[in-house]
Design a protein around this motif. Sequence first.
Motif, PDB file in Angstrom:
ATOM      1  N   LEU B 105      28.087  31.107 -41.099  1.00  0.00           N
ATOM      2  CA  LEU B 105      27.492  32.404 -40.889  1.00  0.00           C
ATOM      3  C   LEU B 105      27.147  32.661 -42.317  1.00  0.00           C
ATOM      4  O   LEU B 105      28.219  32.977 -43.109  1.00  0.00           O
ATOM      5  N   GLU B 106      25.952  33.210 -42.450  1.00  0.00           N
ATOM      6  CA  GLU B 106      25.687  33.724 -43.918  1.00  0.00           C
ATOM      7  C   GLU B 106      26.294  35.182 -43.657  1.00  0.00           C
ATOM      8  O   GLU B 106      26.361  35.771 -42.838  1.00  0.00           O
ATOM      9  N   GLY B 107      26.390  35.781 -44.925  1.00  0.00           N
ATOM     10  CA  GLY B 107      26.837  37.236 -45.116  1.00  0.00           C
ATOM     11  C   GLY B 107      28.057  37.381 -45.800  1.00  0.00           C
ATOM     12  O   GLY B 107      28.655  36.233 -46.224  1.00  0.00           O
ATOM     13  N   VAL B 199      34.229  41.013 -41.541  1.00  0.00           N
ATOM     14  CA  VAL B 199      32.858  41.617 -40.907  1.00  0.00           C
ATOM     15  C   VAL B 199      32.197  41.255 -41.992  1.00  0.00           C
ATOM     16  O   VAL B 199      32.273  42.023 -43.092  1.00  0.00           O
ATOM     17  N   PHE B 200      31.062  40.269 -41.955  1.00  0.00           N
ATOM     18  CA  PHE B 200      30.256  39.858 -42.952  1.00  0.00           C
ATOM     19  C   PHE B 200      28.886  40.781 -42.750  1.00  0.00           C
ATOM     20  O   PHE B 200      28.549  41.009 -41.434  1.00  0.00           O
ATOM     21  N   PHE B 201      28.355  41.371 -43.687  1.00  0.00           N
ATOM     22  CA  PHE B 201      27.057  42.091 -43.734  1.00  0.00           C
ATOM     23  C   PHE B 201      25.997  41.228 -44.506  1.00  0.00           C
ATOM     24  O   PHE B 201      26.332  40.459 -45.636  1.00  0.00           O
ATOM     25  N   LEU B 202      24.809  41.564 -44.140  1.00  0.00           N
ATOM     26  CA  LEU B 202      23.543  41.082 -44.976  1.00  0.00           C
ATOM     27  C   LEU B 202      22.558  42.343 -44.825  1.00  0.00           C
ATOM     28  O   LEU B 202      22.080  42.715 -43.871  1.00  0.00           O
ATOM     29  N   VAL B 206      25.501  44.012 -39.738  1.00  0.00           N
ATOM     30  CA  VAL B 206      26.253  43.274 -39.432  1.00  0.00           C
ATOM     31  C   VAL B 206      25.811  41.722 -39.388  1.00  0.00           C
ATOM     32  O   VAL B 206      24.638  41.655 -38.415  1.00  0.00           O
ATOM     33  N   SER B 207      26.136  40.706 -40.042  1.00  0.00           N
ATOM     34  CA  SER B 207      25.833  39.350 -39.718  1.00  0.00           C
ATOM     35  C   SER B 207      26.756  38.448 -39.199  1.00  0.00           C
ATOM     36  O   SER B 207      26.305  37.266 -38.677  1.00  0.00           O
ATOM     37  N   GLY B 208      27.835  39.143 -38.882  1.00  0.00           N
ATOM     38  CA  GLY B 208      28.871  38.257 -38.250  1.00  0.00           C
ATOM     39  C   GLY B 208      30.282  38.714 -38.117  1.00  0.00           C
ATOM     40  O   GLY B 208      30.557  39.294 -39.104  1.00  0.00           O
ATOM     41  N   LEU B 209      30.733  38.681 -37.195  1.00  0.00           N
ATOM     42  CA  LEU B 209      32.466  38.906 -37.171  1.00  0.00           C
ATOM     43  C   LEU B 209      33.214  37.556 -37.182  1.00  0.00           C
ATOM     44  O   LEU B 209      32.728  36.644 -36.708  1.00  0.00           O
ATOM     45  N   ILE B 210      34.249  37.471 -38.068  1.00  0.00           N
ATOM     46  CA  ILE B 210      34.995  36.198 -38.011  1.00  0.00           C
ATOM     47  C   ILE B 210      36.539  36.298 -37.726  1.00  0.00           C
ATOM     48  O   ILE B 210      37.065  37.519 -37.309  1.00  0.00           O
TER      49      ILE B 210
END
Lengths: 324, 324
Positions: B105-107, B199-202, B206-210
């Motif tokens: 996942l990018e972010g 929590v990734f942001f772009l 939010v671009s993804g939860l890991i």
Amino acid sequence: MAVYTEVSDDDLASFLSRYEVGELLSYKGIAEGVENTNYIVHTTTGPYILTLYEKRVSADDLPFFLGLMEHLAARQVTCPTPVRDRTGNHLGELCGRAAALVTFLEGFWIRRPKPEHCSKVGHALAQLHQAGADFKLTRRNALSTWDWRPLFERFASEADSIAPGLEALIKAELDVLETDWPLALPEGVIHADLFPDNVFFLAKDVSGLIDFYFACNDALAYDIAICLNAWCFEQDFSFNVTKARALLRGYEEVRSLTEDERKAMPLLARGAALRFLLTRCYDWLNRPAGAVVNPHDPIDYLRRLRFHQSVRSIADYGYGDGSR
Amino acid sequence: MAVYTEVSDDDLASFLSRYEVGELLSYKGIAEGVENTNYIVHTTTGPYILTLYEKRVSADDLPFFLGLMEHLAARQVTCPTPVRDRTGNHLGELCGRAAALVTFLEGFWIRRPKPEHCSKVGHALAQLHQAGADFKLTRRNALSTWDWRPLFERFASEADSIAPGLEALIKAELDVLETDWPLALPEGVIHADLFPDNVFFLAKDVSGLIDFYFACNDALAYDIAICLNAWCFEQDFSFNVTKARALLRGYEEVRSLTEDERKAMPLLARGAALRFLLTRCYDWLNRPAGAVVNPHDPIDYLRRLRFHQSVRSIADYGYGDGSR
């Protein structure tokens, strides 16, 4: 094997805004590089490696290292290419450290190299030596023959705690090497640390050379001697002459050894073994309690040194024989 | 923050040959994940994350974690998607460890979240709760309210070495929470560890939860209470009601809180603070000498707990007031 400096997203975005590399997509600290902190950075223009130079690398040397990588990459020696910022600099600052962004190289290092890998490494090393010939900057080898005794003296009294008799052995070896070290061999830019983990392969070909942070000006054949130590011994420390033969042949596909270089090779190989024995002894004796990085066992290089002491000529490295 | 298991190129290539992911291009250990070893792997079909599960993750739980990630990803909750091998399995074995390959996942995670980030996290958390509603597997929360006292008893006698009076404070808090803990709240799959670094942001979204390795079935509102602790305190430990308001509003854009959930929120937040206080105390007191991973300071959660003890109703978290 550690991230020494944590970089925040705001600081990184601000750093990257000085380059023409697009927008930040992701970044992750990678567990590579004993000396520096490295991140793999994805931007909208592709993947990069971001290096933050920690205290063991002298800032004065960075223009040499980065300039060399750019010089070699322009001459088809595949290595990470430093990205210049909008003002033309390839050295920036991030989190109070000197920092550089370099291109990402696909490929991975070979844990158990075969003779064909050694052949390719020899070939790539000679290409590096040729491509470096017209590089304008110079850097003295900070671990040259004349630096070994002062380094040894910093731990000599503790050396026998690593192996009984090690102090006397190193002292005798230094006496030989300082007396007989060849001073008139062809010189140029050498990598000086071309171990398997610094050579990436893809589909049996070298896809890149990395980690130029020991590169310097010194005898070209000494770089080969380092590779003989780094690539041609098995895990049980036995010497593999097939690998050495492949390495030397690969090298001579690009550049022939001179008569003097051939004669000097056993002594150069002893010197290379001693150089790594000395730094490993020092790191071993000075490892901090609870160190993140486990130092390599110095004994590996004592065994290599003993082998080279038994070598009579470059023929013992498989050079010049007809077999394949 | 460490690579616990070194994977050789041969072993990795052999592992990857079981998947339809093309040829290996590169792989690097990444300094993320306290529990597991992670590599970023590039193949001819793109980037992936390879995770080797180390001893702290129970192999029996892996089908739940990996199945949940696949289930959520199929319902537009962006999270790493496990790649199935040619036989349909998403769990393999590598270097003697259970291992999985997931999409990259990018972010990147936000080091200093602003209220708008909290709003997006609340929104994403409610989406996760809704998407998890029809997930068939279940997993008991291994750190539920009833697990806290046994955990506490493992270090109670040493607790005051962290902060004077801590043992009595935790004991009194456990008495309250075990007595008053609400048992009839809406339940479902919760993330249970949705801290900023998960929590990734772009570009502000939010671009993804890991990192679903604490996910389990429990009260949905308890997951919100964890986020109030994880996202809404400043570095000086002061509570930021603007962030809490944004988080709760973001959540209710997707799913409204019930009357019972609103009433229970202060107690749930105390429970969440205590849960992290307990594990951090335990990790702090049991950190190995020379640990690669530095445990978090438990005191951070003592301060959060004290704040929640002072809260009278969910209104103190900014819920239901007209201000923006």
